[in-house]
Design a protein around this motif. Structure first.
Motif: not given
Length: 584
Positions: A518-525
């Motif tokens: 979830e954190g990685t997806a938030a960072g990329i987005t």
């Protein structure tokens, strides 16, 4: 039988436990192949050498992590993997990405061959430094292995040695071919090969000093990145100085060694100031030693100088070094018509309203943020990792407007800020009265497991992570987002990944790590969202926009995955990797 068989069986058992494929290695492989896929035919030799360097670093890392006792003479940072592959590949990948960008510039007559030769020399200098360190680590591990084996070496050791020798020979051949293509004579090529050898020897000396002096402060990969960067920067400093000596005293033009590019006043001032302060501790130690010897001659009972005397010696030495010695070098290598510090004042007051307003804005923001966060760190239960991410957001507020509105002034401001950080760290380490101890206590409020009592690197890595992409984007740049690589990856991506992952993260990327999907997806987005907003703003200001959205998505995703998997100092590696991908 017992000595050799037990050693071999122990090594075999360890290797089986060590995974050859990790998330970090996969991301590094993707980044390297992305760079190699973008190479023009004229840079095939460079790409071949980068592939050899990547393969050699992979083998050395496997060997180091499968048998940790082989590098027991060093004391790397606890809790981190060796990071040898990532550390060896990062800076050469950045340089080869710059070469690809310059090749495009030359094809449309926006750059000269001298600039290409300059970056080619920088690539091979960085690559030679990393290659020499890999050879040094291999030699250390081989010697340590021989001590544990009572008879002939194991077949795996013989195979690794033969592969390493073959790779070294092929690497040297690729370097020779590349340098001969930008040289006019055989003597010129030989001088450049000797220059690369100098970088390699200096890198080995420096990384040994760093790992033995600053124990538990960095992993081997982090030390490798810092070493190759410092040797590259110092080599450029020496080349510029040597060329000026020959030009002024002997009237010989050494363009081939000085890399032959036109240097800006800001670049000379920043380079002289930073390298001068990095060399200052050696000067101060020498001056302090002479002063203490003079005290012993006058008074046998007094062995060391007092804190007050030490502070006076430090202040006088620092003032002389920064006001007289360093500016003298600046004026020697560049035709300043006035003292460099007076040039800085003239530069600032050339647009007083904008630049002084920006300085006032920075000072106000720093004062409010530091006092607020320091009080929170002492009285609140907010986790320190989240507290540190507020400084990442503060970096966005400070640097993003300045980079859009005043990029040249920001170049100089980064250099001054780094110089202040270096000076304060010297004061903290040496405990210079009266600031040393209070500064140490203040800085400890913002440290984490990657810092140590001996050396605090987090604030350096954050500032350098934002500054390096901006400095490297000077000159021709057809990728408008590349200067923003540090601000976007650290200020936006890393911050959002940490905050969202800490509060909402459930699915972890690995059983032992703390990073979440979830954190990685938030960072990329979040980085992609900011890019969608930033691109139209840059287009309205006349910036060159030729970055494809798919290429941008690959760069952002690869950088986000590296942040998720790496155990290295992400502030140091992520901006450089992101920058190299944005340049393609």
């Amino acid at each position: 039988m017992t000595g050799k068989s037990s050693s071999t069986s122990m090594e075999t058992a360890t290797i089986t436990k060590t995974s050859f494929v990790t998330g970090e290695r996969v991301v590094v492989a993707v980044v390297v192949f992305r760079v190699l896929f973008s190479l023009p035919l004229s840079l095939i030799a460079h790409g071949f050498s980068l592939f050899l360097l990547c393969l050699s670093a992979f083998l050395v890392e496997i060997r180091a992590e499968s048998s940790p006792f082989l590098l027991s003479r060093f004391s790397p940072r606890r809790g981190a993997t060796s990071g040898i592959l990532l550390g060896a590949v990062t800076l050469p990948a950045v340089m080869i990405s710059k070469l690809i960008q310059l090749t495009r510039a030359i094809s449309i007559h926006e750059a000269k061959q001298d600039e290409l030769a300059h970056v080619t020399m920088q690539y091979w200098a960085a690559s030679a430094s990393c290659c020499a360190i890999l050879i040094y680590l291999s030699v250390i591990m081989s010697k340590a292995k021989k001590k544990t084996e009572s008879s002939s070496p194991s077949p795996s050791s013989v195979w690794l040695t033969s592969v390493s020798l073959t790779g070294t020979v092929l690497y040297g051949a690729a370097c020779f071919v590349s340098l001969s293509m930008i040289s006019h004579t055989g003597l010129n090529t030989s001088l450049k090969m000797l220059w690369m050898l100098f970088h390699g020897v200096a890198a080995v000396k420096l990384i040994r000093h760093l790992l033995c002096t600053f124990t538990s402060c960095a992993s081997i990969g982090e030390a490798l990145l810092v070493t190759s960067g410092l040797v590259l920067y110092l080599g450029d400093f020496l080349a510029c100085t040597i060329a000026k000596i020959f030009e002024r005293l002997i009237h010989v033009d050494l363009v081939s060694i000085s890399y032959g590019i036109k240097r800006t006043e800001t670049g000379i001032i920043v380079q002289g100031l930073l390298l001068g302060l990095l060399l200052f501790p050696f000067v101060f130690r020498f001056v302090l030693h002479i002063y203490e010897r003079s005290l012993r001659k006058r008074d046998v009972g007094q062995r060391n100088c007092s804190d007050a005397a030490k502070s006076v010696v430090f202040l006088v030495s620092l003032l002389f070094f920064t006001i007289v010695a360093v500016p003298s070098w600046m004026q020697f290598v560049h035709d300043f018509h006035q003292h460099p510090f007076l040039w800085v004042l003239t530069f600032v007051f050339s647009e007083p309203l904008k630049r002084l307003s920006l300085c006032f804005y920075w000072i106000l923001l720093i004062a409010v943020s530091v006092l607020r966060f320091y009080n929170i760190s002492r009285s609140s239960k907010v986790e320190r990792i989240l507290l540190r991410k507020y400084y990442h957001l503060m970096a966005v507020l400070m640097f993003l407007p300045a980079l859009v509105l005043q990029p040249k002034f920001l170049d100089l401001a980064f250099g001054v800020a780094l110089a202040v950080f270096v000076a304060l760290e010297i004061i903290r380490i040496w405990r210079i009265h009266p600031l040393g101890e209070p500064l140490h206590q203040f800085m400890n409020a913002f440290t984490d497991h990657r810092d140590s009592e001996l050396l605090i690197v987090s604030h350096f890595s954050l500032l350098l992570g934002c500054a390096l992409p901006i400095w490297m984007s000077s000159g021709f740049n057809d990728r408008a987002l590349s200067p923003f690589a540090g601000i976007l990856s650290l200020g936006i991506g890393d911050t959002m990944a940490s905050m969202v992952g800490h509060k909402y993260g459930v699915l972890r990327w690995s059983k032992t790590g703390k990073k979440t999907v979830e954190g990685t997806a938030a960072g990329i987005t979040s980085v992609m969202a900011v890019c969608f907003v930033l691109v139209p703003v840059l287009a309205s200001m006349g910036y060159i926009l030729s970055q494809g959205w798919w290429s941008l998505l690959v760069a952002v995703t690869a950088t986000g995955m590296l942040e998720a998997y790496t155990a290295q100092l992400d502030n140091a590696f992520i901006p450089l990797v992101f920058y190299s991908l944005l340049c393609l």
